[in-house]
Design a protein around this motif. Sequence first.
Motif, PDB file in Angstrom:
ATOM      1  N   THR A  44      51.003 -12.417  27.909  1.00  0.00           N
ATOM      2  CA  THR A  44      50.917 -13.618  27.082  1.00  0.00           C
ATOM      3  C   THR A  44      50.573 -14.805  27.975  1.00  0.00           C
ATOM      4  N   ALA A  45      49.982 -15.816  27.383  1.00  0.00           N
ATOM      5  CA  ALA A  45      49.694 -17.073  28.083  1.00  0.00           C
ATOM      6  C   ALA A  45      49.715 -18.167  27.013  1.00  0.00           C
ATOM      7  N   VAL A  46      50.850 -18.825  26.894  1.00  0.00           N
ATOM      8  CA  VAL A  46      51.101 -19.716  25.758  1.00  0.00           C
ATOM      9  C   VAL A  46      50.972 -21.195  26.137  1.00  0.00           C
ATOM     10  N   ASN A  47      50.440 -21.961  25.206  1.00  0.00           N
ATOM     11  CA  ASN A  47      50.393 -23.423  25.291  1.00  0.00           C
ATOM     12  C   ASN A  47      49.489 -23.924  26.424  1.00  0.00           C
ATOM     13  N   ASP A  48      48.196 -23.665  26.272  1.00  0.00           N
ATOM     14  CA  ASP A  48      47.150 -24.280  27.106  1.00  0.00           C
ATOM     15  C   ASP A  48      46.950 -23.673  28.484  1.00  0.00           C
ATOM     16  N   CYS A  49      47.630 -22.604  28.824  1.00  0.00           N
ATOM     17  CA  CYS A  49      47.446 -22.016  30.161  1.00  0.00           C
ATOM     18  C   CYS A  49      45.961 -21.796  30.461  1.00  0.00           C
ATOM     19  N   ILE A  50      45.212 -21.260  29.511  1.00  0.00           N
ATOM     20  CA  ILE A  50      43.803 -20.941  29.736  1.00  0.00           C
ATOM     21  C   ILE A  50      42.949 -22.198  29.843  1.00  0.00           C
ATOM     22  N   ASN A  51      43.415 -23.307  29.286  1.00  0.00           N
ATOM     23  CA  ASN A  51      42.665 -24.565  29.431  1.00  0.00           C
ATOM     24  C   ASN A  51      42.648 -25.061  30.875  1.00  0.00           C
ATOM     25  N   TYR A  52      43.551 -24.556  31.702  1.00  0.00           N
ATOM     26  CA  TYR A  52      43.575 -24.943  33.112  1.00  0.00           C
ATOM     27  C   TYR A  52      42.641 -24.089  33.973  1.00  0.00           C
ATOM     28  N   VAL A  53      42.011 -23.101  33.351  1.00  0.00           N
ATOM     29  CA  VAL A  53      41.094 -22.221  34.078  1.00  0.00           C
ATOM     30  C   VAL A  53      39.668 -22.754  33.938  1.00  0.00           C
ATOM     31  N   PRO A  54      38.982 -23.073  35.051  1.00  0.00           N
ATOM     32  CA  PRO A  54      37.592 -23.551  34.975  1.00  0.00           C
ATOM     33  C   PRO A  54      36.694 -22.504  34.315  1.00  0.00           C
ATOM     34  N   LYS A  55      35.618 -22.966  33.722  1.00  0.00           N
ATOM     35  CA  LYS A  55      34.716 -22.068  33.003  1.00  0.00           C
ATOM     36  C   LYS A  55      34.200 -20.940  33.891  1.00  0.00           C
ATOM     37  N   ASP A  56      33.879 -21.251  35.141  1.00  0.00           N
ATOM     38  CA  ASP A  56      33.306 -20.229  36.011  1.00  0.00           C
ATOM     39  C   ASP A  56      34.338 -19.218  36.515  1.00  0.00           C
ATOM     40  N   LYS A  57      35.613 -19.410  36.136  1.00  0.00           N
ATOM     41  CA  LYS A  57      36.651 -18.464  36.543  1.00  0.00           C
ATOM     42  C   LYS A  57      37.278 -17.729  35.365  1.00  0.00           C
ATOM     43  N   LEU A  58      36.770 -17.976  34.156  1.00  0.00           N
ATOM     44  CA  LEU A  58      37.335 -17.331  32.975  1.00  0.00           C
ATOM     45  C   LEU A  58      37.239 -15.815  33.064  1.00  0.00           C
ATOM     46  N   LYS A  59      36.041 -15.311  33.363  1.00  0.00           N
ATOM     47  CA  LYS A  59      35.846 -13.870  33.403  1.00  0.00           C
ATOM     48  C   LYS A  59      36.740 -13.219  34.456  1.00  0.00           C
ATOM     49  N   SER A  60      36.830 -13.817  35.640  1.00  0.00           N
ATOM     50  CA  SER A  60      37.655 -13.229  36.702  1.00  0.00           C
ATOM     51  C   SER A  60      39.131 -13.236  36.308  1.00  0.00           C
ATOM     52  N   ALA A  61      39.573 -14.303  35.639  1.00  0.00           N
ATOM     53  CA  ALA A  61      40.968 -14.362  35.190  1.00  0.00           C
ATOM     54  C   ALA A  61      41.242 -13.271  34.161  1.00  0.00           C
ATOM     55  N   PHE A  62      40.336 -13.130  33.196  1.00  0.00           N
ATOM     56  CA  PHE A  62      40.521 -12.113  32.160  1.00  0.00           C
ATOM     57  C   PHE A  62      40.406 -10.697  32.730  1.00  0.00           C
ATOM     58  N   THR A  63      39.557 -10.531  33.744  1.00  0.00           N
ATOM     59  CA  THR A  63      39.427  -9.224  34.395  1.00  0.00           C
ATOM     60  C   THR A  63      40.733  -8.818  35.063  1.00  0.00           C
ATOM     61  N   ARG A  64      41.416  -9.774  35.682  1.00  0.00           N
ATOM     62  CA  ARG A  64      42.697  -9.486  36.330  1.00  0.00           C
ATOM     63  C   ARG A  64      43.776  -9.162  35.296  1.00  0.00           C
ATOM     64  N   ILE A  65      43.734  -9.840  34.157  1.00  0.00           N
ATOM     65  CA  ILE A  65      44.698  -9.545  33.098  1.00  0.00           C
ATOM     66  C   ILE A  65      44.421  -8.166  32.507  1.00  0.00           C
TER      67      ILE A  65
END
Length: 241
Positions: free
Chosen positions: A106-127
Amino acid sequence: MADSYAALGAWFEYLNADCDYLTWSQYLLNKIKKAGDFQSGLDIGCGNGYFTRVLNKAGYSVDGVDISPAMLSVAKQKAAKEGVRCEFLVGDITKLKVCAKVDFCTAVNDCINYVPKDKLKSAFTRIYAATNANGAFFFDISSENKLRNVLGENLFGEDGDGITYLWFNSQTDDGVIMDLTFFVKGKNGLYERFDERHVQYAHTEREITDALYSAGFARVEAEGHLGGDKSERIQFAAFKR
């Protein structure tokens, strides 16, 4: 961003009282229960650990991860006070590593808004890598509309019980810079000033969905906050199969 919650940590749940965490947590629990026979989880960007505690009380084995040591210090205190036994670990979602996979994240209340656009895929890949087969990822974002038209270039403030804050927002090309000033009352009755800066990125639903599929997730669901409209917050559920 690790220092962004140095002053805010002890007051985070108090200042978010208007978010109705009780209703939000029940919504999240229902989503998790319907998704599968899950037992273990990881609460990423857990902050003071409210949702971590709720998930554990509901019978799941869930640990919390956050980039802010100050937030985790409060999370440990609150968990101990409520008799919740779990681990709270310092970690960055874009560099997430786990010793053992879990059934859901889970990642609640804006956690993903702190991830820059160019790091979204890498963050989701790790999850994706952190979850078991048939696992799932539940999270939300503040919408682009909210960051641009509700928060952007606006000033907010509150004079509370023991804390007063001013919140200045400045728009950027890809999000909002948030400058916060807190005046916190000490035991001696005097107020101490703290300043923090937060940066949030305005992600579209399509950008999030594309990044999730690129990371390997097989199915993605999106709806508005608590199942309502998507004007200010979008809830996502991503499934490995």
